[in-house]
Design a protein around this motif. Structure first.
Motif, PDB file in Angstrom:
ATOM      1  N   GLU A   6      39.980   9.059 -43.633  1.00 31.35           N
ATOM      2  CA  GLU A   6      39.062   7.928 -43.667  1.00 31.35           C
ATOM      3  C   GLU A   6      39.443   7.003 -44.823  1.00 31.35           C
ATOM      4  O   GLU A   6      39.610   7.454 -45.955  1.00 31.35           O
ATOM      5  CB  GLU A   6      37.629   8.437 -43.855  1.00 31.35           C
ATOM      6  N   VAL A   7      39.592   5.734 -44.527  1.00 34.27           N
ATOM      7  CA  VAL A   7      39.871   4.748 -45.571  1.00 34.27           C
ATOM      8  C   VAL A   7      38.538   4.391 -46.220  1.00 34.27           C
ATOM      9  O   VAL A   7      37.583   4.049 -45.526  1.00 34.27           O
ATOM     10  CB  VAL A   7      40.534   3.492 -44.979  1.00 34.27           C
ATOM     11  N   PRO A   8      38.462   4.473 -47.545  1.00 39.93           N
ATOM     12  CA  PRO A   8      37.196   4.139 -48.223  1.00 39.93           C
ATOM     13  C   PRO A   8      36.762   2.707 -47.919  1.00 39.93           C
ATOM     14  O   PRO A   8      37.588   1.806 -47.763  1.00 39.93           O
ATOM     15  CB  PRO A   8      37.536   4.285 -49.707  1.00 39.93           C
ATOM     16  N   ALA A   9      35.458   2.497 -47.841  1.00 43.52           N
ATOM     17  CA  ALA A   9      34.898   1.185 -47.513  1.00 43.52           C
ATOM     18  C   ALA A   9      35.352   0.125 -48.507  1.00 43.52           C
ATOM     19  O   ALA A   9      35.638  -1.012 -48.118  1.00 43.52           O
ATOM     20  CB  ALA A   9      33.376   1.260 -47.478  1.00 43.52           C
ATOM     21  N   GLU A  10      35.440   0.489 -49.770  1.00 43.22           N
ATOM     22  CA  GLU A  10      35.870  -0.469 -50.793  1.00 43.22           C
ATOM     23  C   GLU A  10      37.298  -0.948 -50.526  1.00 43.22           C
ATOM     24  O   GLU A  10      37.620  -2.120 -50.714  1.00 43.22           O
ATOM     25  CB  GLU A  10      35.799   0.143 -52.201  1.00 43.22           C
ATOM     26  N   MET A  11      38.145  -0.042 -50.075  1.00 41.60           N
ATOM     27  CA  MET A  11      39.532  -0.398 -49.785  1.00 41.60           C
ATOM     28  C   MET A  11      39.605  -1.314 -48.568  1.00 41.60           C
ATOM     29  O   MET A  11      40.363  -2.278 -48.561  1.00 41.60           O
ATOM     30  CB  MET A  11      40.354   0.864 -49.545  1.00 41.60           C
ATOM     31  N   ALA A  15      40.970  -5.187 -48.521  1.00 35.14           N
ATOM     32  CA  ALA A  15      42.000  -5.642 -47.571  1.00 35.14           C
ATOM     33  C   ALA A  15      41.510  -6.845 -46.775  1.00 35.14           C
ATOM     34  O   ALA A  15      42.255  -7.800 -46.564  1.00 35.14           O
ATOM     35  CB  ALA A  15      42.393  -4.498 -46.641  1.00 35.14           C
ATOM     36  N   GLU A  16      40.257  -6.814 -46.345  1.00 36.79           N
ATOM     37  CA  GLU A  16      39.697  -7.932 -45.591  1.00 36.79           C
ATOM     38  C   GLU A  16      39.671  -9.207 -46.431  1.00 36.79           C
ATOM     39  O   GLU A  16      40.016 -10.284 -45.949  1.00 36.79           O
ATOM     40  CB  GLU A  16      38.288  -7.596 -45.105  1.00 36.79           C
ATOM     41  N   ARG A  17      39.257  -9.076 -47.690  1.00 35.56           N
ATOM     42  CA  ARG A  17      39.239 -10.246 -48.574  1.00 35.56           C
ATOM     43  C   ARG A  17      40.652 -10.771 -48.806  1.00 35.56           C
ATOM     44  O   ARG A  17      40.882 -11.981 -48.842  1.00 35.56           O
ATOM     45  CB  ARG A  17      38.581  -9.897 -49.915  1.00 35.56           C
ATOM     46  N   SER A  18      41.603  -9.858 -48.950  1.00 36.69           N
ATOM     47  CA  SER A  18      42.991 -10.267 -49.170  1.00 36.69           C
ATOM     48  C   SER A  18      43.528 -11.041 -47.977  1.00 36.69           C
ATOM     49  O   SER A  18      44.210 -12.058 -48.140  1.00 36.69           O
ATOM     50  CB  SER A  18      43.874  -9.046 -49.438  1.00 36.69           C
ATOM     51  N   VAL A  19      43.240 -10.577 -46.778  1.00 34.77           N
ATOM     52  CA  VAL A  19      43.696 -11.274 -45.570  1.00 34.77           C
ATOM     53  C   VAL A  19      43.031 -12.646 -45.481  1.00 34.77           C
ATOM     54  O   VAL A  19      43.683 -13.646 -45.176  1.00 34.77           O
ATOM     55  CB  VAL A  19      43.426 -10.432 -44.302  1.00 34.77           C
ATOM     56  N   ALA A  20      41.746 -12.709 -45.775  1.00 35.36           N
ATOM     57  CA  ALA A  20      41.036 -13.994 -45.731  1.00 35.36           C
ATOM     58  C   ALA A  20      41.615 -14.966 -46.757  1.00 35.36           C
ATOM     59  O   ALA A  20      41.804 -16.155 -46.463  1.00 35.36           O
ATOM     60  CB  ALA A  20      39.544 -13.783 -45.973  1.00 35.36           C
ATOM     61  N   GLN A  21      41.926 -14.473 -47.950  1.00 33.53           N
ATOM     62  CA  GLN A  21      42.513 -15.326 -48.977  1.00 33.53           C
ATOM     63  C   GLN A  21      43.913 -15.781 -48.581  1.00 33.53           C
ATOM     64  O   GLN A  21      44.292 -16.934 -48.815  1.00 33.53           O
ATOM     65  CB  GLN A  21      42.559 -14.596 -50.318  1.00 33.53           C
ATOM     66  N   ALA A  22      44.683 -14.902 -47.976  1.00 38.78           N
ATOM     67  CA  ALA A  22      46.031 -15.260 -47.535  1.00 38.78           C
ATOM     68  C   ALA A  22      45.963 -16.330 -46.448  1.00 38.78           C
ATOM     69  O   ALA A  22      46.749 -17.281 -46.449  1.00 38.78           O
ATOM     70  CB  ALA A  22      46.771 -14.022 -47.027  1.00 38.78           C
TER      71      ALA A  22
END
Length: 84
Positions: A6-11, A15-22
């Motif tokens: 399971e990938v931790p929710a924080e991770m 990742a979602e914020r990083s993709v949105a920023q990119a």
């Protein structure tokens, strides 16, 4: 073979914020590049169609990058739906 960790929710959120920023950064870059292509005066040493070729190449690059971002969004949505 299945992946059972399971990938931790924080991770995931990071990742979602990083993709949105990119995506936002790319959109800014692409907009500036489009503006530069269309605002430059015609140069005497450059063939007349060169500006059109540059604009078309940038258009293809934008479509390709946007497709990659969209695919990532769809994969993320599918992953969340499969978790229930």
């Amino acid at each position: 073979m299945t992946n059972n960790y399971e990938v931790p929710a924080e991770m995931r959120e990071f990742a979602e914020r990083s993709v949105a920023q990119a995506r936002k950064a790319f959109e800014g870059f692409a907009g500036a590049a489009q503006k530069a292509i269309h605002s430059t005066p015609d140069l005497p040493l450059m063939p007349p169609a060169a500006k059109d070729v540059g604009a078309k190449a940038l258009s293809y690059a934008e479509a390709n990058v946007n497709a990659a971002f969209d695919l990532r969004s769809e994969e993320h949505t599918s992953e969340l739906q499969s978790r229930g």
